[in-house]
Scaffold this motif. Structure first.
Motif, PDB file in Angstrom:
ATOM      1  N   ALA A  57      12.837  48.069  36.053  1.00 19.71           N
ATOM      2  CA  ALA A  57      12.570  47.717  34.662  1.00 19.71           C
ATOM      3  C   ALA A  57      11.605  48.680  33.986  1.00 19.71           C
ATOM      4  O   ALA A  57      11.746  48.978  32.793  1.00 19.71           O
ATOM      5  CB  ALA A  57      12.028  46.289  34.591  1.00 19.71           C
ATOM      6  N   MET A  58      10.631  49.200  34.705  1.00 15.76           N
ATOM      7  CA  MET A  58       9.614  50.063  34.103  1.00 15.76           C
ATOM      8  C   MET A  58      10.115  51.481  33.863  1.00 15.76           C
ATOM      9  O   MET A  58       9.876  52.076  32.813  1.00 15.76           O
ATOM     10  CB  MET A  58       8.373  50.109  34.999  1.00 15.76           C
ATOM     11  CG  MET A  58       7.552  48.839  34.952  1.00 15.76           C
ATOM     12  SD  MET A  58       6.651  48.656  33.396  1.00 15.76           S
ATOM     13  CE  MET A  58       5.404  49.940  33.562  1.00 15.76           C
ATOM     14  N   THR A  59      10.829  52.061  34.817  1.00  9.79           N
ATOM     15  CA  THR A  59      11.202  53.489  34.737  1.00  9.79           C
ATOM     16  C   THR A  59      12.668  53.714  34.401  1.00  9.79           C
ATOM     17  O   THR A  59      13.050  54.821  34.024  1.00  9.79           O
ATOM     18  CB  THR A  59      10.887  54.194  36.064  1.00  9.79           C
ATOM     19  OG1 THR A  59      11.693  53.607  37.099  1.00  9.79           O
ATOM     20  CG2 THR A  59       9.416  54.053  36.431  1.00  9.79           C
ATOM     21  N   GLY A  60      13.503  52.701  34.569  1.00 10.56           N
ATOM     22  CA  GLY A  60      14.921  52.849  34.269  1.00 10.56           C
ATOM     23  C   GLY A  60      15.753  53.474  35.374  1.00 10.56           C
ATOM     24  O   GLY A  60      16.966  53.643  35.221  1.00 10.56           O
ATOM     25  N   CYS A  61      15.136  53.834  36.468  1.00 10.38           N
ATOM     26  CA  CYS A  61      15.912  54.400  37.583  1.00 10.38           C
ATOM     27  C   CYS A  61      16.583  53.271  38.374  1.00 10.38           C
ATOM     28  O   CYS A  61      16.246  52.101  38.225  1.00 10.38           O
ATOM     29  CB  CYS A  61      15.026  55.255  38.489  1.00 10.38           C
ATOM     30  SG  CYS A  61      13.632  54.365  39.226  1.00 10.38           S
ATOM     31  N   TYR A  62      17.537  53.641  39.238  1.00  8.22           N
ATOM     32  CA  TYR A  62      18.315  52.657  39.980  1.00  8.22           C
ATOM     33  C   TYR A  62      18.049  52.765  41.478  1.00  8.22           C
ATOM     34  O   TYR A  62      17.895  53.877  42.008  1.00  8.22           O
ATOM     35  CB  TYR A  62      19.810  52.848  39.712  1.00  8.22           C
ATOM     36  CG  TYR A  62      20.230  52.460  38.315  1.00  8.22           C
ATOM     37  CD1 TYR A  62      20.649  51.160  38.040  1.00  8.22           C
ATOM     38  CD2 TYR A  62      20.184  53.379  37.269  1.00  8.22           C
ATOM     39  CE1 TYR A  62      21.052  50.784  36.764  1.00  8.22           C
ATOM     40  CE2 TYR A  62      20.569  53.020  35.983  1.00  8.22           C
ATOM     41  CZ  TYR A  62      20.993  51.718  35.731  1.00  8.22           C
ATOM     42  OH  TYR A  62      21.376  51.356  34.463  1.00  8.22           O
ATOM     43  N   LEU A  63      18.037  51.596  42.132  1.00  7.49           N
ATOM     44  CA  LEU A  63      17.881  51.578  43.591  1.00  7.49           C
ATOM     45  C   LEU A  63      19.049  52.353  44.201  1.00  7.49           C
ATOM     46  O   LEU A  63      20.214  52.046  43.926  1.00  7.49           O
ATOM     47  CB  LEU A  63      17.856  50.146  44.099  1.00  7.49           C
ATOM     48  CG  LEU A  63      17.437  49.953  45.555  1.00  7.49           C
ATOM     49  CD1 LEU A  63      15.975  50.335  45.750  1.00  7.49           C
ATOM     50  CD2 LEU A  63      17.651  48.500  45.986  1.00  7.49           C
ATOM     51  N   PHE A  64      18.716  53.309  45.054  1.00  9.03           N
ATOM     52  CA  PHE A  64      19.685  54.345  45.453  1.00  9.03           C
ATOM     53  C   PHE A  64      19.504  54.647  46.932  1.00  9.03           C
ATOM     54  O   PHE A  64      18.391  54.594  47.475  1.00  9.03           O
ATOM     55  CB  PHE A  64      19.388  55.595  44.611  1.00  9.03           C
ATOM     56  CG  PHE A  64      20.162  56.836  44.961  1.00  9.03           C
ATOM     57  CD1 PHE A  64      21.353  57.136  44.326  1.00  9.03           C
ATOM     58  CD2 PHE A  64      19.684  57.740  45.908  1.00  9.03           C
ATOM     59  CE1 PHE A  64      22.058  58.299  44.604  1.00  9.03           C
ATOM     60  CE2 PHE A  64      20.381  58.903  46.208  1.00  9.03           C
ATOM     61  CZ  PHE A  64      21.571  59.181  45.554  1.00  9.03           C
ATOM     62  N   SER A  65      20.610  54.963  47.599  1.00  8.34           N
ATOM     63  CA  SER A  65      20.500  55.482  48.960  1.00  8.34           C
ATOM     64  C   SER A  65      21.605  56.495  49.196  1.00  8.34           C
ATOM     65  O   SER A  65      22.642  56.486  48.528  1.00  8.34           O
ATOM     66  CB  SER A  65      20.584  54.367  49.998  1.00  8.34           C
ATOM     67  OG  SER A  65      20.315  54.878  51.299  1.00  8.34           O
ATOM     68  N   HIS A  66      21.355  57.390  50.123  1.00 16.37           N
ATOM     69  CA  HIS A  66      22.318  58.424  50.491  1.00 16.37           C
ATOM     70  C   HIS A  66      22.145  58.674  51.982  1.00 16.37           C
ATOM     71  O   HIS A  66      21.366  57.986  52.635  1.00 16.37           O
ATOM     72  CB  HIS A  66      22.104  59.699  49.667  1.00 16.37           C
ATOM     73  CG  HIS A  66      20.679  60.158  49.596  1.00 16.37           C
ATOM     74  ND1 HIS A  66      20.277  61.345  49.053  1.00 16.37           N
ATOM     75  CD2 HIS A  66      19.512  59.566  50.014  1.00 16.37           C
ATOM     76  CE1 HIS A  66      18.969  61.473  49.120  1.00 16.37           C
ATOM     77  NE2 HIS A  66      18.485  60.416  49.704  1.00 16.37           N
TER      78      HIS A  66
END
Length: 817
Positions: free
Chosen positions: A473-482
């Motif tokens: 919510a604060m930064t707009g990035c998405y939970l991500f994995s690779h």
């Protein structure tokens, strides 16, 4: 030109007819159908030739079948393919980057020999127990290798090579060190080369018959079967399919210009080729994978590469089923990553060594209590609801880690491994018991309607069915994995970050396990839908391709395709008891093939210039056939060799062998043209050249045979044999004289070492539960070895910290109680 005139000069020892060129109303054209006499001229019809082939078979059998019982321990990739045979017999699913046919054949042979799958071929050098019919399995491989030599002889005869020249060419192939080596062990190469050779043989046999004849169709069908089996042994077989396809296009082009052929007959031939050369191989490929899936019916470690839908088809799987469908606030869930096999969103009581130094967040492939998260409303964390409230598209939540009492968190710190990526931020678990968290713990659920099941799953989160993203919510990035792994301090588990860009599918998650105390006992439950055959087939190929292209780690014996034609490097297969098995080609034959390819290129360029200047070229039928057949085979060489330059994975010398086979076939025609054209008036001299070439090949084979058979050699002979620096078999491992070997006592390495009560006997694994995870569970933990001796937990902990690995609860060599 009449048929009688065409064959006026042709005898039993000269099976090359003149081209049948006729004059049409406007232009001349080539009659594409061979004469009925051609098949008899090139077939093995005389007693003399049958005896010659029998002698060739005996000679080849002596070379290929000699001493198969030694080494009496696992050699090179027998680790993999012998192990896979064991898995087939036990029915336990495994993962491999190659199609299944060759492995299933080894399993079938082993089963006929009474093998129960009780030996796992775990390490190179492990001694075979008496219950493992490894000699029978190697005999199968060697027999296919010997039959490949016979197929080369017949192929050369069918493509117009004289009997004695074909024999000498096949004999040179019989003593080609590299092919002898690969055919003596439980490897995929011998079956692959046999199937490729069978396809080449069958297609060359097809070329001897009129296109619409019964014999032609039979040969086409045989070609299709061989192509299907080659492709089902290794994907290299698809290059052979491409080679046959290009030759068919070549032939069809000339058929279109043949005025004796009607359009109907051309379409009939084209349809037959599509059916036999594409339809049959693909059908066989599907059948072998179907048998593969049916044979491997038990869940196993290899199944962890696959989706839960895939694993649901396997017996004894631990895939969750009857999962509570509705996901709401207050639900305890496990979140699974969709597009990698990293597993579940996970945290444990270990911190990052840099960055925020807060608790680690990873993906962990096994079901574990540390994968459990409590869904909270962002503005009332820690408060219990009295009525069930669904999580819907746009709901802002916090994820509370039930065991360590911290929350999923992101902030303006570089990620632990992907720190050079400006579009990724660190994800951690932040907080402690009694702390309500802060705004950096807030995540917005965004349902991905494209990947979610139709219906209500697109409006509210449902276990298994809804695929969603978690936006910070604060930064707009998405939970991500690779697929980037953390170092040893992160137990080599998969990195999780918060990404502002990157592949969309790597930000997708779904709920797998789900429970909520507010839901009644009879609430709706759902399970994974088991994958059907086609789904499993497609998924397995995606995994095979993905794993294959990611085999990029360096290897001490890898080599580049540019070095292969020059035999600059070999491969060490095995070494014990002052003996070595090392893959190396027969330099006499090998370099002759390479030289001929270069010479033929110069010949063609010279002929093209001569043709441009108006000089006559290709007037002799033998020279015409030489050009046609060599172009056919060098096309096969190029098709099997050129793709190696596009591959970014580990490459080894044995990857050159399919292309090299076509090169030897081309060399056979070079030897034939020496006899039939270069020394056409001095035939005995031509054969003398060929016999000298064969003698040199035998000399090289004999000199380097200790590297094939793993037999005694001396340091002096070994050092003299190392013509190139890349031939890096260790000469210091050999004894000084052969006399010393007579007094040597051979030792063996037991494949199942006896355990002791030392700490080294505890088996560690990168993805097993950690020491802390185990100690967090209720009850006192006692570490014991297989003999029941108690081990100091602090020593166990220290070892795990030093190795940066985790411990298995149960393993063959040690157990954890």
């Amino acid at each position: 030109m009449s048929e009688q005139k065409t064959y006026k000069r042709v005898g039993q020892d000269d099976p090359v007819p003149e081209l049948d060129i006729k004059q049409g109303p406007v232009r001349s054209y080539i009659v594409t159908d061979p004469s009925a006499k051609l098949a008899s001229l090139r077939s093995m019809v005389t007693v003399k030739e049958k005896l010659i082939v029998a002698c060739l078979a005996i000679f080849t059998a002596i070379v290929r079948l000699h001493g198969l019982a030694w080494p009496d321990s696992v050699v090179f990739d027998e680790v993999h393919f012998g192990g896979f045979a064991s898995q087939y017999i036990k029915g336990t699913y495994f993962m491999d980057v190659h199609p299944p046919l060759a492995k299933m054949l080894y399993a079938g042979v082993a089963s006929l020999g009474g093998f129960q799958g009780d030996f796992d071929f775990e390490n190179i050098g492990d001694s075979f127990p008496s219950t493992t019919p490894y000699v029978l399995m190697r005999f199968f491989s060697a027999s296919l290798g010997a039959l490949t030599v016979i197929l080369m002889y017949l192929t050369l005869r069918y493509s117009g090579v004289r009997m004695w020249v074909a024999l000498i060419s096949a004999l040179c192939f019989a003593v080609e060190n590299s092919y002898v080596t690969i055919s003596r062990y439980i490897l995929l190469d011998a079956p692959l080369m046999f199937f490729i050779a069978a396809a080449v043989y069958s297609f060359k046999k097809y070329e001897m018959y009129p296109a619409n004849s019964w014999n032609a169709y039979k040969s086409l069908l045989a070609t299709g079967i061989a192509l299907g089996m080659a492709s089902s042994a290794k994907w290299v077989g698809f290059f052979t399919v491409a080679w046959v396809g290009l030759l068919c296009i070549w032939k069809l082009w000339f058929m279109i210009g043949d005025l004796t052929k009607s359009s109907k007959s051309i379409f009939k031939v084209a349809f037959a080729k599509l059916a036999f050369l594409l339809g049959v191989p693909f059908a066989l490929y599907l059948v072998f994978f179907y048998v593969h899936f049916q044979s491997l019916y038990l869940d196993g470690d290899g199944a962890s590469f696959f989706s839960p839908e895939f694993r649901s088809t396997l017996k004894d799987n631990n895939i969750p089923h009857d999962v509570v469908a509705n996901v709401g606030i207050g639900s305890t869930v496990s979140l699974r990553h969709l597009s990698t096999m990293g597993g579940y969103l996970h945290s444990h009581s270990h911190n990052y060594p840099a960055g925020s130094e807060q608790q680690q967040i990873t993906l962990y492939p096994h079901m574990d209590a540390n994968n459990e998260w409590l869904l909270e409303l962002y503005n009332v964390p820690g408060e219990s609801l009295v009525t069930f409230e669904n999580v819907t598209d746009g709901t802002k939540v916090r994820l509370f880690h039930s065991i360590t009492h911290c929350r999923l968190h992101s902030h303006d710190h570089k990620p632990p491994v992907s720190e050079s990526s400006d579009w990724q931020k660190e994800v951690s678990c932040y907080g402690y018991s009694g702390f309500d968290g802060d705004s950096n713990d807030d995540w917005v659920v965004e349902i991905d309607k494209k990947n979610s099941a139709p219906g209500i799953a697109q409006e509210q989160v449902r276990a298994l069915e809804t695929k969603f993203r978690l936006r910070h919510a604060m930064t707009g990035c998405y939970l991500f994995s690779h697929e980037v792994k953390l170092p040893a301090w992160g137990f080599e588990q998969q990195e999780v970050t918060c990404a502002s860009s990157g592949r969309h599918d790597l930000t997708l998650w779904y709920v797998e396990n789900n429970s909520n105390p507010l839901l009644p006992e009879d609430t709706e439950r759902i399970s994974y839908k088991p994958a059907n055959f086609i789904s499993k087939f497609i998924e397995s190929h995606k995994k095979m391709w993905h794993i294959n292209k990611n085999l990029v780690d360096s290897h001490v014996y890898e080599s580049q395709p540019t070095s292969w034609p020059f035999l600059l490097r070999g491969i060490s297969y095995w070494g014990e008891n002052n003996r070595t098995v090392y893959l190396l080609g027969n330099a006499v034959v090998w370099w002759a093939v390479t030289a001929f390819i270069g010479i033929f290129g110069l010949i063609v360029m010279t002929e093209l210039f001569s043709w441009q200047l108006g000089k006559p070229i290709l007037q002799d039928s033998k020279v015409v056939n030489f050009h046609v057949q060599v172009i056919h085979y060098l096309l096969g060489f190029a098709i099997h060799y050129a793709p190696s330059f596009l591959m970014q994975r580990q490459m080894f010398l044995h990857h050159y062998l399919p292309a090299y086979y076509f090169g030897i076939l081309a060399l056979g025609h070079a030897l034939d043209i020496i006899v039939s054209y270069v020394f056409r008036n001095k035939g005995q001299m031509g054969y003398a050249v060929l016999v000298t070439f064969f003698a040199a090949s035998v000399y090289f084979f004999k000199s380097y045979s200790p590297l094939i058979y793993g037999t005694p050699w001396t340091q002096e002979l070994c050092q003299k044999s190392q013509w190139l620096s890349g031939w890096d078999y260790g000469c210091n491992s050999y004894l000084s004289t052969f006399e010393e070997y007579k007094n040597q006592t051979l030792t063996s390495r037991d494949s199942q070492p006896a355990t002791t009560s030392t700490i080294e006997e505890i088996t560690i694994e990168e993805n097993g539960p950690s020491y802390e995870d185990l100690m967090n569970e209720e009850g006192k933990k006692i570490f014991k070895d297989t003999e029941g001796n108690e081990l100091d937990p602090e020593v166990v902990k220290k070892m795990l910290e030093e190795d940066g690995a985790n411990i298995l609860k149960v393993e063959k060599r040690a157990v954890l109680e």
